[in-house]
Scaffold this motif. Structure first.
Motif, PDB file in Angstrom:
ATOM      1  N   HIS A 221      16.700  -9.759 -65.083  1.00  0.00           N
ATOM      2  CA  HIS A 221      16.054 -10.559 -64.038  1.00  0.00           C
ATOM      3  C   HIS A 221      16.821 -11.845 -63.769  1.00  0.00           C
ATOM      4  O   HIS A 221      16.892 -12.305 -62.633  1.00  0.00           O
ATOM      5  CB  HIS A 221      14.592 -10.864 -64.412  1.00  0.00           C
ATOM      6  CG  HIS A 221      13.633  -9.848 -63.917  1.00  0.00           C
ATOM      7  ND1 HIS A 221      12.784 -10.052 -62.858  1.00  0.00           N
ATOM      8  CD2 HIS A 221      13.416  -8.569 -64.312  1.00  0.00           C
ATOM      9  CE1 HIS A 221      12.068  -8.958 -62.642  1.00  0.00           C
ATOM     10  NE2 HIS A 221      12.424  -8.052 -63.521  1.00  0.00           N
ATOM     11  N   GLU A 222      17.395 -12.404 -64.803  1.00  0.00           N
ATOM     12  CA  GLU A 222      18.159 -13.639 -64.629  1.00  0.00           C
ATOM     13  C   GLU A 222      19.493 -13.385 -63.930  1.00  0.00           C
ATOM     14  O   GLU A 222      20.036 -14.266 -63.268  1.00  0.00           O
ATOM     15  CB  GLU A 222      18.385 -14.312 -65.989  1.00  0.00           C
ATOM     16  CG  GLU A 222      17.094 -14.922 -66.549  1.00  0.00           C
ATOM     17  CD  GLU A 222      17.269 -15.442 -67.962  1.00  0.00           C
ATOM     18  OE1 GLU A 222      18.394 -15.291 -68.501  1.00  0.00           O
ATOM     19  OE2 GLU A 222      16.295 -15.981 -68.519  1.00  0.00           O
ATOM     20  N   SER A 223      19.996 -12.146 -64.045  1.00  0.00           N
ATOM     21  CA  SER A 223      21.314 -11.851 -63.457  1.00  0.00           C
ATOM     22  C   SER A 223      21.250 -10.974 -62.205  1.00  0.00           C
ATOM     23  O   SER A 223      21.942 -11.228 -61.223  1.00  0.00           O
ATOM     24  CB  SER A 223      22.213 -11.175 -64.501  1.00  0.00           C
ATOM     25  OG  SER A 223      21.609  -9.969 -64.949  1.00  0.00           O
ATOM     26  N   ASP A 224      20.382  -9.943 -62.222  1.00  0.00           N
ATOM     27  CA  ASP A 224      20.402  -8.944 -61.146  1.00  0.00           C
ATOM     28  C   ASP A 224      19.241  -9.024 -60.158  1.00  0.00           C
ATOM     29  O   ASP A 224      19.220  -8.304 -59.169  1.00  0.00           O
ATOM     30  CB  ASP A 224      20.431  -7.523 -61.749  1.00  0.00           C
ATOM     31  CG  ASP A 224      21.688  -7.281 -62.549  1.00  0.00           C
ATOM     32  OD1 ASP A 224      22.696  -7.947 -62.239  1.00  0.00           O
ATOM     33  OD2 ASP A 224      21.667  -6.462 -63.468  1.00  0.00           O
ATOM     34  N   GLY A 225      18.230  -9.829 -60.419  1.00  0.00           N
ATOM     35  CA  GLY A 225      17.196  -9.978 -59.402  1.00  0.00           C
ATOM     36  C   GLY A 225      15.802  -9.601 -59.831  1.00  0.00           C
ATOM     37  O   GLY A 225      15.560  -9.137 -60.945  1.00  0.00           O
ATOM     38  N   LYS A 226      14.883  -9.785 -58.881  1.00  0.00           N
ATOM     39  CA  LYS A 226      13.448  -9.740 -59.127  1.00  0.00           C
ATOM     40  C   LYS A 226      12.863  -8.334 -59.243  1.00  0.00           C
ATOM     41  O   LYS A 226      11.737  -8.173 -59.691  1.00  0.00           O
ATOM     42  CB  LYS A 226      12.734 -10.460 -57.980  1.00  0.00           C
ATOM     43  CG  LYS A 226      12.994  -9.779 -56.639  1.00  0.00           C
ATOM     44  CD  LYS A 226      12.429 -10.547 -55.466  1.00  0.00           C
ATOM     45  CE  LYS A 226      12.705  -9.794 -54.164  1.00  0.00           C
ATOM     46  NZ  LYS A 226      12.197 -10.492 -53.002  1.00  0.00           N
ATOM     47  N   ASN A 227      13.605  -7.308 -58.822  1.00  0.00           N
ATOM     48  CA  ASN A 227      13.026  -5.965 -58.735  1.00  0.00           C
ATOM     49  C   ASN A 227      13.379  -5.060 -59.914  1.00  0.00           C
ATOM     50  O   ASN A 227      13.124  -3.863 -59.877  1.00  0.00           O
ATOM     51  CB  ASN A 227      13.457  -5.279 -57.434  1.00  0.00           C
ATOM     52  CG  ASN A 227      12.889  -5.969 -56.208  1.00  0.00           C
ATOM     53  OD1 ASN A 227      11.795  -6.534 -56.260  1.00  0.00           O
ATOM     54  ND2 ASN A 227      13.624  -5.938 -55.100  1.00  0.00           N
ATOM     55  N   MET A 228      13.967  -5.624 -60.948  1.00  0.00           N
ATOM     56  CA  MET A 228      14.365  -4.814 -62.099  1.00  0.00           C
ATOM     57  C   MET A 228      13.153  -4.529 -62.979  1.00  0.00           C
ATOM     58  O   MET A 228      12.446  -5.441 -63.421  1.00  0.00           O
ATOM     59  CB  MET A 228      15.452  -5.521 -62.909  1.00  0.00           C
ATOM     60  CG  MET A 228      16.687  -5.902 -62.093  1.00  0.00           C
ATOM     61  SD  MET A 228      17.465  -4.487 -61.272  1.00  0.00           S
ATOM     62  CE  MET A 228      18.183  -3.645 -62.688  1.00  0.00           C
ATOM     63  N   GLY A 229      12.909  -3.233 -63.212  1.00  0.00           N
ATOM     64  CA  GLY A 229      11.766  -2.813 -64.025  1.00  0.00           C
ATOM     65  C   GLY A 229      12.173  -1.721 -64.990  1.00  0.00           C
ATOM     66  O   GLY A 229      13.332  -1.290 -65.025  1.00  0.00           O
ATOM     67  N   ILE A 230      11.214  -1.242 -65.762  1.00  0.00           N
ATOM     68  CA  ILE A 230      11.513  -0.252 -66.792  1.00  0.00           C
ATOM     69  C   ILE A 230      11.225   1.166 -66.293  1.00  0.00           C
ATOM     70  O   ILE A 230      10.118   1.465 -65.835  1.00  0.00           O
ATOM     71  CB  ILE A 230      10.726  -0.541 -68.095  1.00  0.00           C
ATOM     72  CG1 ILE A 230      10.975   0.516 -69.160  1.00  0.00           C
ATOM     73  CG2 ILE A 230       9.236  -0.669 -67.821  1.00  0.00           C
ATOM     74  CD1 ILE A 230      12.358   0.483 -69.728  1.00  0.00           C
ATOM     75  N   ASP A 231      12.247   2.031 -66.352  1.00  0.00           N
ATOM     76  CA  ASP A 231      12.063   3.449 -66.074  1.00  0.00           C
ATOM     77  C   ASP A 231      11.618   4.093 -67.379  1.00  0.00           C
ATOM     78  O   ASP A 231      12.425   4.304 -68.292  1.00  0.00           O
ATOM     79  CB  ASP A 231      13.390   4.062 -65.591  1.00  0.00           C
ATOM     80  CG  ASP A 231      13.270   5.548 -65.281  1.00  0.00           C
ATOM     81  OD1 ASP A 231      12.256   6.163 -65.676  1.00  0.00           O
ATOM     82  OD2 ASP A 231      14.191   6.111 -64.648  1.00  0.00           O
ATOM     83  N   VAL A 232      10.326   4.369 -67.494  1.00  0.00           N
ATOM     84  CA  VAL A 232       9.780   4.841 -68.771  1.00  0.00           C
ATOM     85  C   VAL A 232      10.249   6.248 -69.127  1.00  0.00           C
ATOM     86  O   VAL A 232      10.160   6.652 -70.290  1.00  0.00           O
ATOM     87  CB  VAL A 232       8.227   4.795 -68.763  1.00  0.00           C
ATOM     88  CG1 VAL A 232       7.733   3.377 -68.633  1.00  0.00           C
ATOM     89  CG2 VAL A 232       7.649   5.676 -67.670  1.00  0.00           C
ATOM     90  N   TYR A 233      10.737   6.995 -68.156  1.00  0.00           N
ATOM     91  CA  TYR A 233      11.204   8.353 -68.436  1.00  0.00           C
ATOM     92  C   TYR A 233      12.589   8.348 -69.089  1.00  0.00           C
ATOM     93  O   TYR A 233      12.871   9.116 -70.003  1.00  0.00           O
ATOM     94  CB  TYR A 233      11.232   9.182 -67.158  1.00  0.00           C
ATOM     95  CG  TYR A 233       9.871   9.331 -66.517  1.00  0.00           C
ATOM     96  CD1 TYR A 233       8.882  10.111 -67.112  1.00  0.00           C
ATOM     97  CD2 TYR A 233       9.566   8.687 -65.320  1.00  0.00           C
ATOM     98  CE1 TYR A 233       7.622  10.249 -66.536  1.00  0.00           C
ATOM     99  CE2 TYR A 233       8.312   8.810 -64.737  1.00  0.00           C
ATOM    100  CZ  TYR A 233       7.347   9.586 -65.347  1.00  0.00           C
ATOM    101  OH  TYR A 233       6.109   9.711 -64.770  1.00  0.00           O
TER     102      TYR A 233
END
Length: 564
Positions: free
Chosen positions: A478-490
């Motif tokens: 989030h600090e480097s690549d942006g606000k939309n980074m989340g966890i792909d649980v699969y």
């Protein structure tokens, strides 16, 4: 711990003053706070494992043996039989979230529970509950601003993104295997009933009927541009299929009205009886004639239809349903353009609704009436199919969630990334805000950020991932690549959730925080719990009422109620 409820000082040998009843239980100070926090957190922990695509289901069995299998937070909490008042307040969080936006109930409950956990840690550091509540208030005021700044717009005509919003809501639920099909139905249904006012859209989801019937598979579910009524025609002589239907919607029983006062008719010979019966029959026939004269070939009645009226309607080839639900009548009015009338004498051709087809069909052995091919219907229906009762029940809950989130996305016009992306971004920015605020309130704001991050931690735990590694990786991205980074649980990887089409309405996130924090603050402010003792039911004397010689209720012999 219960404390004594006798209060007051002795003066000159006077007896203590009894302030509260003998069996009243009272908890005060930290004992009361910890008891309430513990009860609320138990409820939060109960639904925590249901969160996310890899969340598990709960089996709920009531005292009659009826079974519900679901991972829908609102459904689970609604079915739990809770005693503790603080626990019931957490259930209200889920109810509010469900009523407002239809999804995010588990998230709201988890946030409420974690806010209380963070508050408990701060109480252990001798920070007063008022200061904690003040810090939570500051965070609650700042959080919607942050979420608004990271949200993106969604267009009414962007069907693909709206479908993704619906599919995200259904992910991890029983209907996930048919999520594409059901999401498509949900989007079409919502767009059908959406009404534009100025530059905004309003969606009344009550205008979308969801019917369910076991049989076939979830993929065989379908949308009707009209209404499905779980009723059959009242007379077998009526046509099963009516094309180019003209529909009369009547909110009055089609039968001879009973007089308000008791009346008596004296008949002295058979001719008088025949005359009376002929008159009654003619009255009912005239009622049917009035309906037929308007051009109506379908009658939907909210109340009863006399047997004789049924006969005359069938003779005129008029399809009729009786005892339709009030909600169905309203939907029919919106779908067909018909007007609900309360008096047959007032019915005109202009009051009739229109539909291309009205047909009675047998679905899995049950007769249902389909009113479809309506022109620009503002009320529609979805029929859900499935292999078993439990499958269609869970699919109904999933479709309801999908409908509500699509409606929320259209009404607000804003979406955020799912998969924990918005929670991590919010937590990071709240910590920055806490550094600017300073003081003890800053600790509460930091606690708020920790509580929000618990949603991401729970997603990771439920997927079998290491929550610490996930949080560290997400914060870094989030600090480097942006606000939309989340966890792909699969895959267990951090990815851009917008690109992966894991999308949620902004309204779901903001409401989850509002509901959770308000409940947490209310519980946190309580420092005194006074619970009345349960009243004992007086024992019945052997032999039943009156066995001891007195009247029922323990009254002495004589008149009821102890009257002499």
């Amino acid at each position: 711990m219960a404390s004594t409820n006798r209060r007051g000082a002795l003066s000159g040998g006077a007896q203590p003053i009894l302030v509260l009843p003998e069996k009243t239980i009272r908890q005060r100070g930290k004992d009361a706070q910890r008891s309430n926090i513990s009860a609320a957190r138990v409820v939060s922990q109960a639904v925590r494992t249901t969160l996310g695509p890899r969340g598990r289901d709960k089996m709920l069995v009531d005292d009659l043996g009826d079974v519900i299998i679901s991972n829908d937070g609102a459904t689970i909490l609604d079915e739990m039989d809770l005693e503790h008042p603080a626990a019931k307040m957490i259930v209200e969080v889920a109810e509010t979230q469900d009523d407002e936006v239809g999804d995010g109930t588990t998230t709201a409950v988890i946030i409420a529970g974690e806010l209380l956990k963070e508050a408990e840690d701060l109480l252990d550091q001798n920070i007063h509950s008022s200061l904690i509540a003040a810090g939570y208030d500051m965070a609650a005021e700042k959080a919607p601003e942050i979420l608004e700044s990271i949200a993106e717009k969604i267009d009414f005509d962007d069907d693909e993104k709206l479908k993704r919003v619906a599919m995200t809501a259904m992910t991890g639920k029983g209907a996930e295997s048919a999520s594409k099909k059901l999401a498509d139905l949900a989007v079409k249904a919502v767009k059908n009933v959406a009404e534009k006012s100025d530059a905004e859209y309003e969606v009344d989801t009550d205008n979308i009927g969801v019917e369910k019937q076991e049989g076939e598979s979830l993929e065989d579910s379908f949308l009707v541009e009209g209404i499905i009524i779980d009723k059959e025609r009242v007379h077998p002589g009526m046509p099963r299929l009516v094309k180019n239907a003209k529909i009369a919607l009547i909110n009055k029983s089609l039968e001879i009205e009973k007089t308000e006062t008791d009346s008596e008719i004296r008949i002295t010979d058979p001719d008088q009886l025949k005359s009376f019966m002929d008159h009654e029959e003619n009255t009912l026939k005239e009622m049917v004639d009035k309906i037929a004269d308007t051009g109506a070939n379908v009658v939907i009645c909210q109340k009863g239809i006399d047997d004789m009226v049924q006969h005359f309607l069938s003779k005129r080839d008029i399809f009729a349903i009786r005892r339709a639900k009030k909600s169905d009548m309203k939907k029919l009015s919106k779908a067909t353009g018909g007007k609900i009338v309360t008096n047959v004498d007032d019915l005109t051709s202009e009051d009739l609704g229109e539909a291309g087809v009205v047909e009675e069909r047998k679905i899995s052995g049950e007769e249902m009436t389909f009113i479809e091919e309506c022109k620009e219907p503002k009320a529609v229906s979805i029929l859900i199919r499935g292999g078993t009762e439990h499958v269609v029940d869970e699919a109904e809950r999933s479709v309801d969630d999908a409908i509500r989130v699509v409606a929320a996305a259209i009404e607000s016009g804003k979406i955020v990334a799912g998969g924990g992306a918005s929670e991590i971004e919010l937590a990071l920015r709240l910590r920055e805000y806490a550094d600017k605020v300073g003081g003890r309130e800053a600790l509460a704001i930091g606690g708020f950020a920790n509580a929000i991050e618990t949603v991401v931690r729970t997603l990771a735990e439920n997927a079998g991932l290491d929550p610490i590694d996930v949080l560290v990786d997400l914060r870094s991205k989030h600090e480097s690549d942006g606000k939309n980074m989340g966890i792909d649980v699969y895959e267990g990887e951090v990815v851009d959730m917008m690109e992966e089409n894991v999308i949620e309405p902004l309204q779901v996130k903001t409401q989850a925080m509002k509901s959770g924090i308000e409940a947490a603050k209310m519980i946190l402010r309580i420092d005194d719990v006074i619970a009345a003792g349960k009243k004992e039911t007086p024992s019945m004397p052997e032999g039943g009422p009156g066995a001891s010689g007195g009247m029922p209720g323990g009254m002495p012999g004589g008149m009821p109620g102890g009257m002499a």
